[in-house]
Structure formats: structure tokens, C-alpha cells
Write an enzyme that holds these catalytic residues in place. Structure first.
Site, short mmCIF file in Angstrom:
data_model
loop_
_atom_site.label_atom_id
_atom_site.label_comp_id
_atom_site.label_asym_id
_atom_site.label_seq_id
_atom_site.Cartn_x
_atom_site.Cartn_y
_atom_site.Cartn_z
CE LYS A 1 20.49 44.64 37.51
NZ LYS A 1 20.53 45.96 38.14
CG ASN A 2 22.98 45.18 41.21
OD1 ASN A 2 22.67 45.68 40.13
ND2 ASN A 2 22.11 44.94 42.18
CB CYS B 1 12.54 53.86 39.56
SG CYS B 1 13.04 52.90 40.95
NE ARG C 1 16.37 52.58 43.67
CZ ARG C 1 16.79 51.62 42.86
NH1 ARG C 1 16.02 51.21 41.89
NH2 ARG C 1 17.97 51.09 43.02
CG ASP D 1 17.81 43.68 44.37
OD1 ASP D 1 16.93 44.55 44.49
OD2 ASP D 1 18.95 43.93 43.92
NE ARG E 1 16.98 47.56 34.28
CZ ARG E 1 16.72 47.86 35.55
NH1 ARG E 1 15.49 48.01 35.95
NH2 ARG E 1 17.70 48.05 36.40
#
Ligand code: UD1
Length: 419
Positions: free
Chosen positions: A22-23, A117, A122, A306, A398
Site C-alpha cells: 500500500k505505502n 488521527c 501527524r 507499523d 485499508r
């Protein structure tokens, strides 16, 4: 809302194919805005965040198609929009990755400022500081940031105050078309930064040093479209390794770059796992007893923030006390309260948590506030006795492609209960 239901306590065995990252995919989609053209992107994971960036590009006037699983074509020739609206940025912070590309192409962009968030404040101040150093004027107005460089961007030396992944990506993308050379010091070294630099170079950019702390971007007049394959997801891979370890099973991962997982693999070895690597795969055999360890999250090549929630789930079952220090995000222990409800013994003081291993976890109704916290609850649920239900599945959607299917393939009893 949908729920994931897990009947825990089954050792997982088998092979999982790891999806595209994803990133790495998100910045690549954003980068297609730098110059109008037709791009083919492969190994794209089917995730909600990818759908969000595709919507954003469509809103900006691009034609985005998904002709077959994992394959996207993006046509940005008529993408003339310059604004990322609040509606999109609030659902995905990474939407701010269009700032650099729009600035490079049009000399201006307007993006809703992301709010805080669940895992912390952030801000994007360092993205803006870097763009300002390249000559952009920054205006904050009504919750939006307007960036203007109608006079053109000029290469310069930028020292990042903190290592920021998307920050460096934005600056790198803007600098591709600046006049002269930009040097970014204290740059993030994540594999996703390298993957973006490789893609930009295949579009005609001149970037060197990606993967080191100093990235050099020589500005060019023109770029062109290119095709690209998204690199494998090291965090998804790490999560499935923990799934094998926490259930006392054995899993093989396919389609990964083992070097990207080095720190995760080292940590799991410290926990007693038997891990073997080959060219594009890794296999893990769980230990009889999980050993406690010390984990401090830090920018790549350090242990990834993560993966912090997932390794914590594993350490709740270790033979002794572990310490986990979270140095990247100030509020990233939201999974602790839920793990405690399953019987885990965890205390948190500031950014440090002490995890005392317990004999077993018990299944419970659970809910998480972010993507990786949700993953840690799935892992805990797989190891726990009895049934766990995990609400707010949209967090998992997600970032984890076909998570129930992949875990079922390893023998887990897991299904989605439609609301
Ligand atoms: C990226 C990843 C995310 C991962 C994180 C850290 C994407 C889409 N997301 O997020 O999954 O958890 O890296 O590895 O790639 N900071 C500032 N000012 C800024 C920018 C960052 O203070 O302008 C701070 C952040 O609050 C945080 C730290 O720097 O404390 C690192 O954040 P950063 O690397 O920017 O995270 P993201 O790029 O948002």
C-alpha cells in the site's frame, strides 16, 4: 457494520502470497500527476486506500481503470485539477502526496490540511518547510494549504528536522522539475522511498542516493510516463509471520523481498522463531516457547512502527517480560486496552509499554481505532481460546488484501459477518 469473527487456538500452517505494498502504491499513483501520460501500474493491492487515491486522481481529471486484478491504468493527460478536498484527505492522510506532483506540473496546488488521527497528531509542517525551501509560497486558509510556485522551483539543500517518509516523497517529487539540484539530508530510507525514486527515474527524473540518508535530485525539464510494478508489502509479510509464530504454527511467505524484512525477522528470531530465507521468500517455524524481547520502533532500517502492535500481540504470550518503546507516533498504544480485555498483562508509561507474558489469551468482542491495531487484534484472536469478533473491519480493509481468505488458506477459522 461488518465484523470479523475468529475461532482461535488453531496453529496456522501453509503458504501465503504477499500483496503489493500500500505505502509504495499510493505515492506511485500520486506521481502519475507529475506529467500527463498513460501509466500502467501492476501488483496493486485491492485495498480501500488504493480506491481512495484512485478517486482523488479521478476528481483531478485523470482516467483510472482497473482492467484486471492488480492492474491499473492511469491516464493523466487531461488531469488539470489542482485541489485535494477535505472529503478525501480526511479519509486518507496520504492524499497529501499529490502536493509535490501538482506543484511540479502546474506550479500550484491546494490540499486540505490533514487533521490528527488515532495514532497521533501527524502534522505536515516538514513537507511544507521543504517545499518552501524549493521556493514555494505557502498559505494556510480555511483548513486548506495553498502552495504556489508560479515563478518556478529552485533546487537547494534541505535538511529534514525529522525523518518523514511521505515528507521526503513530496519534496523529491516536487524537486524532479526544479531548476538545478536539490539535496535532501536526513532523508527517510524506507524501501517505499527507493521504489518511488526508481519509478521517477524510469519517468526520466535524475535521482540518486534513495535508500541512504542523502538524496540528490537533479531537476529536469521534462518527464514522461512509464510502467511500474509495486514492490511487495513488508508489513503485510511481517503480520503473517507473526500469525505463524503466535499460533505455534509454520508459515511460508512467497513474493517478498527478504532484505526489506530484515529487522522484523531479526526480532522474531530473538523471540525464538526458526526462520529461513531464500531469494523471494521466507519460512517461519514457531518456537515451543516464545521468548521475551525489547523492541524500539525507529525509521528504516529500524523496527517499523507499523509492526509494533503486531509484535506486541505476540509478546503477550512470551515466557517473561518484554519492553516496547514507540518513538515515532505518540499515541500508538490504542490496542493495549483491547489486548488487556483478552487477558494480556501490559502496562504503559509514556511511550514505553511493559508486556508480561501470560499463559493464554481468551477470545472477546474487540474493536480497534486504526489499521495496525486491528491487525494485532486479529493476531491475538487467532491465538486466543474461543471466539473473538473484531468490529470496524474497514480499518483492516485499508491495508490487508483478502485477509480472511489468506488466513483461511493457512487453516484459520475466520469469516466476515455482514451487518
Ligand atoms: C508513513 C507511512 C505510515 C508509517 C509512517 C512511519 C505511508 C502512506 N504511511 O507515514 O504507514 O507508519 O510512515 O513509518 O507511507 N512528522 C512531523 N511533521 C511532518 C511529517 C512528519 O512532525 O511534516 C512526524 C510525524 O508526526 C511522526 C514522524 O514525523 O511522528 C514520522 O512520520 P512520517 O514518516 O511522516 O509518517 P507518514 O509519512 O505520515
Amino acid at each position: 457494520m461488518d465484523k470479523i469473527v475468529i475461532e482461535g487456538g488453531i496453529p496456522l500452517h501453509g503458504t501465503v502470497r504477499i500483496s503489493g505494498a500500500k505505502n509504495a502504491a499510493l505515492p506511485i499513483f500520486a506521481a502519475t500527476l507529475i506529467t500527463g501520460g498513460v501509466y500502467r501500474i501492476t501488483n496493486v493491492p485491492a485495498l480501500r486506500d488504493v480506491a481512495t487515491i484512485a478517486s482523488l486522481l479521478t476528481e483531478l481529471g485523470a482516467k483510472v481503470e482497473n482492467p484486471s486484478s492488480g492492474v491499473y491504468t492511469v491516464d493523466t493527460r487531461e488531469a488539470m485539477g489542482r485541489e485535494a478536498t477535505y472529503e478525501l484527505v480526511k479519509t486518507m492522510r496520504a492524499s497529501c502526496l499529490v502536493l509535490g506532483p501538482l506543484l511540479a506540473r502546474f506550479g500550484s496546488a491546494k490540499v486540505s490540511l490533514p487533521g490528527g488521527c488515532a495514532i497521533g497528531e501527524r502534522p505536515i509542517d516538514l513537507h511544507l518547510k521543504g517545499l518552501a525551501a524549493l521556493g514555494a509560497r505557502i498559505n494556510l486558509d480555511h483548513g486548506y494549504v495553498a502552495v504556489d510556485a508560479s515563478g518556478g522551483l529552485k533546487g537547494t539543500r534541505i535538511t529534514m528536522d525529522l525523518v518523514t517518509v511521505t515528507g521526503v516523497m513530496n519534496i523529491m517529487m516536487a524537486a524532479t522539475r526544479a531548476k538545478g539540484t536539490t539535496v535532501i539530508e536526513n532523508a527517510a530510507r524506507e524501501p517505499e522511498v527507493v521504489a518511488l525514486a526508481d519509478f521517477l527515474n524510469s519517468m526520466g527524473a535524475r535521482i540518486t542516493g534513495a535508500g541512504t540518508a542523502e538524496i540528490k535530485v537533479e531537476g529536469v525539464e521534462e518527464l514522461h510516463s512509464a510502467d511500474v510494478e509495486v514492490i511487495p508489502d513488508r508489513i503485510e509479510a511481517g503480520t503473517y509471520l507473526v500469525a505463524g509464530a503466535i499460533t505455534g504454527g509454520a508459515v511460508d511467505l512467497e513474493g517478498i523481498v527478504p532484505a526489506h524484512l530484515a529487522n522484523i525477522v531479526d526480532k522474531l528470531r530473538e523471540c525464538g522463531c526458526d526462520i529461513k530465507e531464500n531469494v523471494s521468500g521466507v519460512s517461519l517455524k514457531a518456537p515451543e516457547e516464545i521468548q521475551p524481547t525489547r523492541v524500539t520502533t525507529s525509521p528504516y532500517p529500524g523496527f517499523p512502527t507499523d509492526m509494533q502492535a503486531q509484535i506486541m500481540a505476540l509478546l503477550t504470550l512470551a515466557q517473561g517480560a518484554s519492553v516496547i518503546v514507540e518513538t515515532i507516533f505518540e499515541n500508538r498504544f490504542m490496542h493495549v486496552a483491547e489486548l488487556r480485555r483478552m487477558g494480556a498483562d501490559i502496562t504503559v508509561v509514556g511511550n514505553t509499554s511493559t508486556v508480561k507474558g501470560v499463559k493464554g489469551l481468551s477470545g472477546a468482542p474487540l474493536m480497534a481505532t486504526d489499521l495496525r491495531a486491528s491487525a494485532s487484534l486479529v493476531l491475538a484472536g487467532l491465538a486466543a481460546s474461543g471466539t473473538s469478533t473484531i468490529a470496524r473491519v474497514y480499518h483492516l480493509d485499508r491495508g490487508y488484501e483478502k485477509i480472511e481468505e489468506k488466513l483461511k488458506g493457512l487453516g484459520a477459522v475466520i469469516y466476515r459477518e455482514k451487518a
